[in-house]
Every structure is written in structure tokens, then in C-alpha cells.
Design an enzyme around this catalytic site. Structure first.
Site, PDB file in Angstrom:
ATOM      1  N   THR A  14       4.679 -42.598   6.324  1.00 42.74           N
ATOM      2  CA  THR A  14       4.963 -43.540   7.406  1.00 42.74           C
ATOM      3  C   THR A  14       4.715 -42.837   8.740  1.00 42.74           C
ATOM      4  O   THR A  14       4.947 -41.642   8.878  1.00 42.74           O
ATOM      5  CB  THR A  14       6.409 -44.065   7.342  1.00 42.74           C
ATOM      6  OG1 THR A  14       7.332 -43.008   7.637  1.00 42.74           O
ATOM      7  CG2 THR A  14       6.718 -44.630   5.960  1.00 42.74           C
ATOM      8  N   GLY A  15       4.222 -43.593   9.703  1.00 41.34           N
ATOM      9  CA  GLY A  15       3.828 -42.962  10.961  1.00 41.34           C
ATOM     10  C   GLY A  15       2.698 -41.981  10.740  1.00 41.34           C
ATOM     11  O   GLY A  15       2.638 -40.929  11.383  1.00 41.34           O
ATOM     12  N   GLY A  19      -0.215 -37.183  15.028  1.00 41.59           N
ATOM     13  CA  GLY A  19       0.703 -36.054  15.010  1.00 41.59           C
ATOM     14  C   GLY A  19       0.996 -35.483  13.644  1.00 41.59           C
ATOM     15  O   GLY A  19       0.101 -35.283  12.814  1.00 41.59           O
ATOM     16  N   ILE A  20       2.268 -35.209  13.388  1.00 40.67           N
ATOM     17  CA  ILE A  20       2.691 -34.612  12.124  1.00 40.67           C
ATOM     18  C   ILE A  20       2.307 -35.504  10.950  1.00 40.67           C
ATOM     19  O   ILE A  20       1.813 -35.027   9.925  1.00 40.67           O
ATOM     20  CB  ILE A  20       4.217 -34.368  12.140  1.00 40.67           C
ATOM     21  CG1 ILE A  20       4.573 -33.263  13.132  1.00 40.67           C
ATOM     22  CG2 ILE A  20       4.714 -33.994  10.747  1.00 40.67           C
ATOM     23  CD1 ILE A  20       6.073 -33.101  13.354  1.00 40.67           C
ATOM     24  N   SER A 139      14.734 -33.062  12.526  1.00 36.67           N
ATOM     25  CA  SER A 139      14.437 -32.340  13.765  1.00 36.67           C
ATOM     26  C   SER A 139      15.497 -31.273  13.976  1.00 36.67           C
ATOM     27  O   SER A 139      16.654 -31.452  13.571  1.00 36.67           O
ATOM     28  CB  SER A 139      14.442 -33.295  14.962  1.00 36.67           C
ATOM     29  OG  SER A 139      14.385 -32.579  16.192  1.00 36.67           O
ATOM     30  N   TYR A 152      18.589 -39.347  20.415  1.00 41.63           N
ATOM     31  CA  TYR A 152      17.599 -38.822  19.473  1.00 41.63           C
ATOM     32  C   TYR A 152      18.247 -37.825  18.512  1.00 41.63           C
ATOM     33  O   TYR A 152      18.065 -37.910  17.293  1.00 41.63           O
ATOM     34  CB  TYR A 152      16.466 -38.162  20.251  1.00 41.63           C
ATOM     35  CG  TYR A 152      15.422 -37.492  19.385  1.00 41.63           C
ATOM     36  CD1 TYR A 152      14.513 -38.252  18.661  1.00 41.63           C
ATOM     37  CD2 TYR A 152      15.339 -36.103  19.301  1.00 41.63           C
ATOM     38  CE1 TYR A 152      13.552 -37.643  17.862  1.00 41.63           C
ATOM     39  CE2 TYR A 152      14.390 -35.490  18.518  1.00 41.63           C
ATOM     40  CZ  TYR A 152      13.499 -36.266  17.800  1.00 41.63           C
ATOM     41  OH  TYR A 152      12.543 -35.657  17.009  1.00 41.63           O
TER      42      TYR A 152
END
Length: 249
Positions: A14-15, A19-20, A139, A152
Site C-alpha cells: 500500500t502506498g 518513496g519507501i 516510525s 503523527y
């Protein structure tokens, strides 16, 4: 010689359009997997699919909307019938000083980073056979008190906890769940910074990292593939922090 640990396997990121996520999706494809990616931006999705390789399934999907998550899982079921490895990566980082956080920022961050992760896993489970594995993207902000990251960081702390609770819930199904918590990664961290402040911000961030550099999507991808491969069969409910020592030294 490239390993083919995922030959014949189905991997979902997903996503996965930048980026990552894109780095992880490309790594799965290099190791033989058929890959599906999701993302909100149709243009970057299609560009990412070309980078990942022929046969990549690119699904427009908003991780904060359960209806979109269900629709994406239906597309994956129609195309591949199952999921062997999943990297739950879609997220947002709307950083703002505590006093400037709006209800809109709060709601969007919680919807995508917490609600989105929860329901992505829930809706994927019917497609995941015994022996499959999930990695959540957390994170280091789940562990450190950094200015302007209150919402966040709270959502990422929830993600770390979900890796543990999901692991317990899915134990009898034979589905493993783990979490990776990256530090500063070169491709994703500076995209929302004003152009005139990029170098200043980059220098400050690097000064906070003991090894004095950013991480790369490839370094996160290596960990994600390990945690969804048979090599990590004894790793369950664990967190791998990849931050150049930022949270521990």
C-alpha cells in the site's frame, strides 16, 4: 545473482507509488513476486507500475476510506486470488507545532495512519493463507519526542502496538505480523519542505543521525522482504528500528 525468494508469490504494497513503498515494491518484483500497489495519485501509480515491471497491478485507493480498501482487496482477489506478503505502508506526515494542529490535520492523520492500517489488515486477511506475512510501516517517532510530530508520532505508536496485537489475533491462522520503524529516509522526508529550506532541513536532520546520513528505500526494502520471507519464520510481533542509531545512541 538476484535471490528469487518470492518466485510465484503475490506481494501487495500500500502506498507503493512513491518513496519507501515504491522501493519495497520494486524489490519484491526483482525477487520474482507478482506485485500489486495502491495509492491515491493515479499519475504516480501508473509511473510506479512501469518502474516495478510488466504485470504490476496499480489500484487507485485512499487508505483512509474503508470502501476503497475493500474495493482494492476485491481487485487483488480477482487478479491474484491471494496475498502471500503485504507491506502496509500508506501514510501521511502532516507535521505542525502542537498549537497549530487543526481538526483537519488530526482527522486525516488518524484516518490514514491508524484506521487505514487497521482496516487494510482486516480486509486482507481473507486472502492470506497460512504461512503468509505482513509488515507494517511504523516510525521512530513512535519512540522519541520530536517537535511538531504529536499527532503523527501518536499514530505511529499505535501502528507499533498493532503489530503485536494483530500477531496475537492471527497466530492460529499462521499469519505473522511485524513492524519496521524507519528513521529519516532520503526519498520521502523532504517532499513537503519549501524549496528554499530543503538544504537547511537536510543538514539539520543529518546532524541528528549518529551515522550522519539518510537511510534509503532499498535499506527498508531489504528488511521488509526478510520479514515476509520464510527466513524470518520465528520472528513474530517484533519491531525492527532502522534509523542510523537516531533513537538509541
Amino acid at each position: 545473482m538476484t535471490s528469487q525468494r518470492f518466485q510465484g508469490k503475490i506481494a501487495v504494497v500500500t502506498g507503493g507509488n512513491s518513496g519507501i513503498g515504491l522501493g519495497v515494491a520494486k524489490a519484491y518484483a526483482r525477487e520474482g513476486a507478482q506485485v500489486a500497489i495502491t495509492g491515491r495519485n493515479e499519475k504516480t501509480l501508473q509511473a510506479a507500475a512501469k518502474e516495478i515491471g510488466e504485470g504490476t497491478l496499480a489500484i487507485p485507493s485512499d487508505a483512509g476510506r474503508v470502501a476503497d480498501i475493500e474495493a482494492a482487496m476485491n481487485r487483488i482477489k480477482e487478479r491474484f486470488e491471494r496475498i502471500d506478503a503485504m507491506f502496509v505502508n500508506a501514510g501521511v506526515a502532516k507535521l505542525a507545532p502542537f498549537e497549530d494542529v487543526t481538526e483537519e490535520i488530526f482527522d486525516e492523520t488518524v484516518e490514514i495512519n491508524m484506521k487505514g492500517v487497521f482496516f487494510t489488515v482486516q480486509k486482507a486477511i481473507p486472502l492470506m493463507p497460512k504461512g503468509s506475512a505482513i509488515v507494517l510501516n511504523g516510525s521512530i517517532n513512535a519512540h522519541i519526542g520530536m517537535a511538531a510530530t504529536s499527532v503523527y508520532g501518536a499514530t505511529k505508536a499505535a501502528v507499533v502496538n498493532m503489530a503485536k496485537t494483530f500477531s496475537r489475533d492471527l497466530l492460529e491462522r499462521g499469519i505473522r505480523v511485524n513492524v519496521i520503524s524507519p528513521g529519516p529516509i532520503s526519498s520521502a522526508l523532504l517532499r513537503d519542505i519549501p524549496q528554499e529550506k530543503i538544504q537547511e532541513t537536510r543538514d539539520w536532520i543529518q546532524s541528528q543521525v549518529p551515522i550522519k546520513r539518510f537511510g534509503t528505500p532499498e535499506e527498508i526494502a531489504a528488511a521488509a522482504l526478510y520479514l515476509t520471507s520464510p527466513e524470518s519464520a520465528f520472528v513474530v510481533g517484533s519491531e525492527l528500528i532502522i534509523d542510523g542509531g537516531m533513537s538509541t545512541l
